[in-house]
Design an enzyme around this catalytic site. Structure first.
Site, mmCIF file in Angstrom:
data_model
loop_
_atom_site.group_PDB
_atom_site.id
_atom_site.type_symbol
_atom_site.label_atom_id
_atom_site.label_comp_id
_atom_site.label_asym_id
_atom_site.label_seq_id
_atom_site.Cartn_x
_atom_site.Cartn_y
_atom_site.Cartn_z
ATOM 1 N N ARG A 17 38.946 42.390 45.961
ATOM 2 C CA ARG A 17 38.022 43.012 44.826
ATOM 3 C C ARG A 17 37.708 42.009 43.773
ATOM 4 O O ARG A 17 38.496 41.055 43.433
ATOM 5 C CB ARG A 17 39.551 44.115 43.940
ATOM 6 C CG ARG A 17 39.075 44.323 42.981
ATOM 7 C CD ARG A 17 40.158 45.037 41.858
ATOM 8 N NE ARG A 17 40.464 46.540 42.593
ATOM 9 C CZ ARG A 17 41.603 47.036 42.318
ATOM 10 N NH1 ARG A 17 42.319 46.436 41.473
ATOM 11 N NH2 ARG A 17 41.738 48.233 43.182
ATOM 12 N N ARG A 50 52.360 45.157 33.626
ATOM 13 C CA ARG A 50 51.870 46.112 34.468
ATOM 14 C C ARG A 50 50.327 45.848 34.533
ATOM 15 O O ARG A 50 49.993 44.999 33.576
ATOM 16 C CB ARG A 50 52.259 47.494 33.913
ATOM 17 C CG ARG A 50 52.317 48.833 34.902
ATOM 18 C CD ARG A 50 52.939 48.491 36.122
ATOM 19 N NE ARG A 50 53.161 49.982 36.781
ATOM 20 C CZ ARG A 50 52.520 50.265 37.741
ATOM 21 N NH1 ARG A 50 51.511 49.572 38.237
ATOM 22 N NH2 ARG A 50 52.804 51.345 38.471
ATOM 23 N N LYS A 51 49.566 46.479 34.939
ATOM 24 C CA LYS A 51 48.039 46.458 34.853
ATOM 25 C C LYS A 51 47.688 46.663 33.397
ATOM 26 O O LYS A 51 48.316 47.393 32.613
ATOM 27 C CB LYS A 51 47.318 47.325 35.756
ATOM 28 C CG LYS A 51 47.379 48.888 35.410
ATOM 29 C CD LYS A 51 47.007 49.933 36.441
ATOM 30 C CE LYS A 51 45.394 49.599 36.720
ATOM 31 N NZ LYS A 51 44.952 50.820 37.563
ATOM 32 N N GLY A 86 42.953 60.649 46.157
ATOM 33 C CA GLY A 86 43.691 60.817 47.219
ATOM 34 C C GLY A 86 45.154 60.831 47.049
ATOM 35 O O GLY A 86 45.962 61.099 47.939
ATOM 36 N N CYS A 143 43.107 57.183 40.759
ATOM 37 C CA CYS A 143 41.933 56.156 40.613
ATOM 38 C C CYS A 143 40.663 56.803 40.513
ATOM 39 O O CYS A 143 39.645 56.231 40.163
ATOM 40 C CB CYS A 143 42.115 55.138 41.932
ATOM 41 S SG CYS A 143 43.624 54.384 42.177
ATOM 42 N N GLY A 144 40.539 57.755 41.045
ATOM 43 C CA GLY A 144 39.411 58.647 41.006
ATOM 44 C C GLY A 144 39.208 59.621 39.851
ATOM 45 O O GLY A 144 38.095 60.313 39.694
HETATM 46 FE FE1 SRM Z 1 43.613 52.347 41.452
HETATM 47 C C1 SRM Z 1 46.566 51.243 42.976
HETATM 48 C C2 SRM Z 1 41.905 51.721 44.168
HETATM 49 C C3 SRM Z 1 40.825 52.619 39.558
HETATM 50 C C4 SRM Z 1 45.255 53.874 38.821
HETATM 51 N N1 SRM Z 1 44.195 51.312 42.781
HETATM 52 C C5 SRM Z 1 45.439 50.943 43.418
HETATM 53 C C6 SRM Z 1 45.458 50.386 44.773
HETATM 54 C C7 SRM Z 1 45.522 49.033 44.272
HETATM 55 C C8 SRM Z 1 46.706 50.736 45.611
HETATM 56 C C9 SRM Z 1 46.713 50.182 46.971
HETATM 57 O O1 SRM Z 1 47.183 48.924 47.059
HETATM 58 O O2 SRM Z 1 46.074 50.420 48.065
HETATM 59 C C10 SRM Z 1 43.935 51.255 45.577
HETATM 60 C C11 SRM Z 1 43.215 50.096 46.474
HETATM 61 C C12 SRM Z 1 42.740 51.068 47.455
HETATM 62 C C13 SRM Z 1 41.591 50.385 48.164
HETATM 63 O O3 SRM Z 1 41.644 49.743 49.308
HETATM 64 O O4 SRM Z 1 40.441 50.379 47.689
HETATM 65 C C14 SRM Z 1 43.488 51.482 44.237
HETATM 66 N N2 SRM Z 1 41.677 51.911 41.620
HETATM 67 C C15 SRM Z 1 41.188 51.790 42.797
HETATM 68 C C16 SRM Z 1 39.931 52.071 42.948
HETATM 69 C C17 SRM Z 1 39.083 51.035 44.106
HETATM 70 C C18 SRM Z 1 39.343 53.427 43.139
HETATM 71 C C19 SRM Z 1 37.949 53.611 43.467
HETATM 72 O O5 SRM Z 1 37.524 54.043 44.639
HETATM 73 O O6 SRM Z 1 36.954 53.380 42.883
HETATM 74 C C20 SRM Z 1 39.417 51.463 41.394
HETATM 75 C C21 SRM Z 1 39.171 49.964 41.311
HETATM 76 C C22 SRM Z 1 38.938 49.728 39.837
HETATM 77 C C23 SRM Z 1 38.501 48.139 39.747
HETATM 78 O O7 SRM Z 1 37.661 47.772 40.111
HETATM 79 O O8 SRM Z 1 39.510 47.579 39.529
HETATM 80 C C24 SRM Z 1 40.712 52.121 40.818
HETATM 81 N N3 SRM Z 1 43.101 52.961 39.532
HETATM 82 C C25 SRM Z 1 41.949 53.111 38.966
HETATM 83 C C26 SRM Z 1 41.791 53.810 37.906
HETATM 84 C C27 SRM Z 1 40.593 54.332 37.133
HETATM 85 C C28 SRM Z 1 40.158 53.467 35.820
HETATM 86 O O9 SRM Z 1 40.738 52.580 35.612
HETATM 87 O O10 SRM Z 1 39.462 54.062 35.218
HETATM 88 C C29 SRM Z 1 43.198 54.219 37.644
HETATM 89 C C30 SRM Z 1 43.608 55.206 36.455
HETATM 90 C C31 SRM Z 1 43.595 54.423 35.179
HETATM 91 C C32 SRM Z 1 44.648 53.523 34.846
HETATM 92 O O11 SRM Z 1 44.911 52.801 35.538
HETATM 93 O O12 SRM Z 1 45.258 53.839 33.594
HETATM 94 C C33 SRM Z 1 43.882 53.614 38.551
HETATM 95 N N4 SRM Z 1 45.408 52.470 40.665
HETATM 96 C C34 SRM Z 1 46.143 53.368 39.816
HETATM 97 C C35 SRM Z 1 47.525 53.288 39.829
HETATM 98 C C36 SRM Z 1 48.533 53.945 38.930
HETATM 99 C C37 SRM Z 1 48.798 53.180 37.599
HETATM 100 C C38 SRM Z 1 50.122 53.342 37.023
HETATM 101 O O13 SRM Z 1 50.075 52.988 35.894
HETATM 102 O O14 SRM Z 1 50.730 53.845 37.517
HETATM 103 C C39 SRM Z 1 47.825 52.679 40.780
HETATM 104 C C40 SRM Z 1 49.092 52.353 41.456
HETATM 105 C C41 SRM Z 1 49.853 51.452 40.872
HETATM 106 O O15 SRM Z 1 49.281 50.602 39.987
HETATM 107 O O16 SRM Z 1 50.995 51.176 41.000
HETATM 108 C C42 SRM Z 1 46.824 52.262 41.716
HETATM 109 FE FE1 SF4 Z 2 45.663 56.934 45.554
HETATM 110 FE FE2 SF4 Z 2 44.182 55.222 44.167
HETATM 111 FE FE3 SF4 Z 2 44.735 54.921 46.772
HETATM 112 FE FE4 SF4 Z 2 43.010 56.998 45.688
HETATM 113 S S1 SF4 Z 2 42.510 54.995 45.894
HETATM 114 S S2 SF4 Z 2 44.657 57.134 47.246
HETATM 115 S S3 SF4 Z 2 44.035 57.620 43.837
HETATM 116 S S4 SF4 Z 2 45.955 54.942 45.133
#
Ligand code: SRM
Ligand code: SF4
Length: 518
Positions: free
Chosen positions: A59, A173-174, A428, A433-434
């Site tokens: 990333r 956290r993030k 998903g 994240c979506g």
């Molecule tokens: Fe996300 C975790 C993908 C935007 C909330 N997110 C993950 C992980 C890293 C989980 C993992 O290790 O597999 C996913 C990686 C999957 C992969 O192989 O791609 C993942 N998040 C994504 C992306 C790629 C979704 C997409 O297809 O666009 C986005 C990457 C953004 C970037 O460039 O940095 C992405 N994630 C978001 C957003 C949207 C936003 O930021 O506007 C959110 C909700 C907003 C927020 O964070 O407040 C989001 N992701 C999460 C969470 C829940 C966070 C929490 O506080 O609980 C997780 C799980 C965690 O962090 O424990 C997570």
């Molecule tokens: Fe869940 Fe984020 Fe993975 Fe989508 S990319 S399946 S919302 S953790």
């Protein structure tokens, strides 16, 4: 402290693995200690994917969603060598992720990134994530504030110019930051931990500050006003630093489900939080302007638009669910060089913009074959579909999302006439994240029982609004089996979004891709 991630960070800061990359590459992924492999490597943006063991996701960080043609070509070369395993995704934070990476190549890849001015540092885990800004910054004919210099300064501060900054690598956290510079809230400011939205105070353009927006599996909340206004200069950087330091030093670390900034604000109250911010600043924090300047509906930027620079245009290309192949990245880089000024931008809707196209080159550009795939005029549902990674690569996923998202949008576009795009967001799992809560129709992956079997399903979210008066949608119906979605969404689109069936007798068939077993 019970939290296992706090223990991992205490034992060794995530950034430390930077020094071990060469050794990891030599030993191979199977020999890398578990906590380094699965957790600390994310401090370098390197994500072990249990779904595709040995094939990592990388990333990046693209502040304001901007990349140069040279950078895109570097990325294209990186994934190209992985054949079918190599691809890239535009993310919902206007960023790029690469797929198919093998650990043996990592030292050379990180060097190649550095050589072209890119970094992947601090893009995962307990770090400040990609810094989002208006995708039309500096080119928007109606721009209020150019967000680019501010985001570049923040990126330099928080990442030490891409080298990694240990001051900010152990957050609870993030942490998400967005700066909006136009009238349509193009970055979903309200869902960031810290956001700046344009506002005029006593005749001066600056920003009102919002704090504490976030989504998580347990709780989703829009950001709330800090009751603060800052001018669009070094004050933004100082305030962002202050807020992040407070989060770092006082954020709640016991329970990861309650560690995001909003939980601290709840514990302290916004007044005390504001006082703590003020105490760190070299200037008196002014109260917020009475209203912000977000008074437009959100634009998606797909199509051809005049820039503020006379005679130049930006063209927004629709990239279905953000998925790019190496050949696409090569082409985007070429477009930027041949038609533009060597720059490509990305949006939080997972699309791409080519800016700075002079009028004289526009017609030729619009004839480019890739625009058949990345359309400037897609059908209304395909145009607005967004999807997280889903089960193809993400081990948190409960269902496959991206393929389903495209298949369903195509199917419904074929069946229905729509007066305007309807934004359907797929995610998903409950991590969101979506961003299903910002969508007109949000679909969140789950399982449901159907005919005695567990099948892929979604929870349905409605009521999300973006742009002016943004608000979050809420879950209105749980556990709809995916193979029932064509019927359920047809009815919803007809009754609530003004859709009309193209043929009144046609009932949507359930295509294979939407079937219940993924
Ligand atoms: Fe996300 C975790 C993908 C935007 C909330 N997110 C993950 C992980 C890293 C989980 C993992 O290790 O597999 C996913 C990686 C999957 C992969 O192989 O791609 C993942 N998040 C994504 C992306 C790629 C979704 C997409 O297809 O666009 C986005 C990457 C953004 C970037 O460039 O940095 C992405 N994630 C978001 C957003 C949207 C936003 O930021 O506007 C959110 C909700 C907003 C927020 O964070 O407040 C989001 N992701 C999460 C969470 C829940 C966070 C929490 O506080 O609980 C997780 C799980 C965690 O962090 O424990 C997570
Ligand atoms: Fe869940 Fe984020 Fe993975 Fe989508 S990319 S399946 S919302 S953790």
């Amino acid at each position: 402290m019970s939290n296992k991630f706090e223990a991992i960070k205490r034992e060794k800061d995530g950034l430390k693995v930077k020094e071990e990359i060469a050794a990891f590459a030599r030993m191979g992924w199977e020999q890398i200690p578990k906590d380094d492999l699965e957790v600390r490597l994310k401090w370098l943006g390197v994500f072990f994917r249990p779904v595709t063991p040995g094939r990592f996701m990388l990333r990046l960080r693209l502040p304001n969603g901007i990349a140069t043609s040279a950078q895109l070509r570097t990325l294209a070369h990186i994934i190209n060598r992985y054949g079918d395993e190599g691809s890239a995704d535009i993310t919902t934070r206007q960023n790029l992720q690469l797929r198919g990476i093998v650990i043996e190549d990592l030292p050379a890849i990180l060097e190649a990134l550095e050589n072209c001015g890119l970094t992947s540092v601090q893009s995962g885990m307990d770090n400040i994530r990609n810094l989002t800004g208006s995708p039309t910054a500096g080119i928007d004919a109606d721009e209020l504030i150019d967000t680019r210099p501010l985001l570049y300064a923040l990126q330099a501060l928080f990442t030490n110019h891409g080298q990694g900054n240990p001051e900010f690598t152990n957050l609870p956290r993030k942490f998400n930051i967005a700066i909006e510079g136009t009238r349509d809230n193009s970055v979903h400011a309200e869902i960031n931990d810290l956001a700046f939205v344009p506002a005029e105070r006593e005749g001066v353009l600056g920003f009102n500050v919002l704090v504490g927006g976030f989504f998580s599996a347990k709780r989703c909340d829009a950001a709330i006003p800090l009751n603060a206004w800052v001018p669009p200069d070094a004050a933004v950087i100082e305030l962002a630093r202050a807020v992040v330091e407070i989060f770092r030093d006082h954020g709640l670390r016991e329970n990861r489900q309650k560690a995001r900034l909003r939980w601290l604000i709840d514990a302290w109250g916004i007044e005390r939080f504001r006082e703590a911010v003020q105490a760190k600043l070299s200037f008196p924090l002014l109260t917020a302007a009475p209203t912000d300047l977000i008074d437009w509906d959100k634009r998606d930027h797909i199509g051809v638009y005049p820039q503020k620079q006379a005679g130049f245009y930006y063209v927004g290309l629709h990239v279905p669910v953000g998925r790019l192949q190496a050949s696409d990245l090569f082409e985007l880089a070429r477009f930027a060089e041949v038609y533009g000024q060597g720059e490509v931008r990305f949006t939080v809707e997972q699309n791409a913009l080519i800016p700075h196209i002079p009028e004289t080159k526009l017609a030729a550009f619009l004839e480019e074959p890739l625009l058949q795939k990345f359309s400037i005029n897609p059908a209304p549902l395909q145009r607005a579909v967004v999807s997280c990674t889903g089960a193809q690569f993400c081990n948190f996923a409960i269902i496959e999302t991206k393929q389903r998202a495209i298949a369903l949008a195509k199917l419904l576009d074929a069946q229905l006439e729509l007066p305007r795009p309807v934004r359907i967001h797929w995610t998903g799992c409950p991590n969101s994240c979506g961003q299903p809560q910002v969508a007109d129709i949000g679909l969140l992956g789950t399982k449901a029982r159907k005919d005695g079997q567990m099948v892929d399903a979604v929870d349905l979210y409605l009521g999300g609004k973006v742009g002016k008066d943004a608000r979050l949608g809420t879950c209105v119906r749980k556990g709809i089996p995916c193979d029932e979605l064509p019927e359920v969404l047809t009815e919803l689109l007809v009754t609530q979004f003004g859709a009309r069936p193209r043929s009144p007798t046609a009932m949507p068939p359930s295509p294979q891709i939407l079937m219940t077993h993924s």
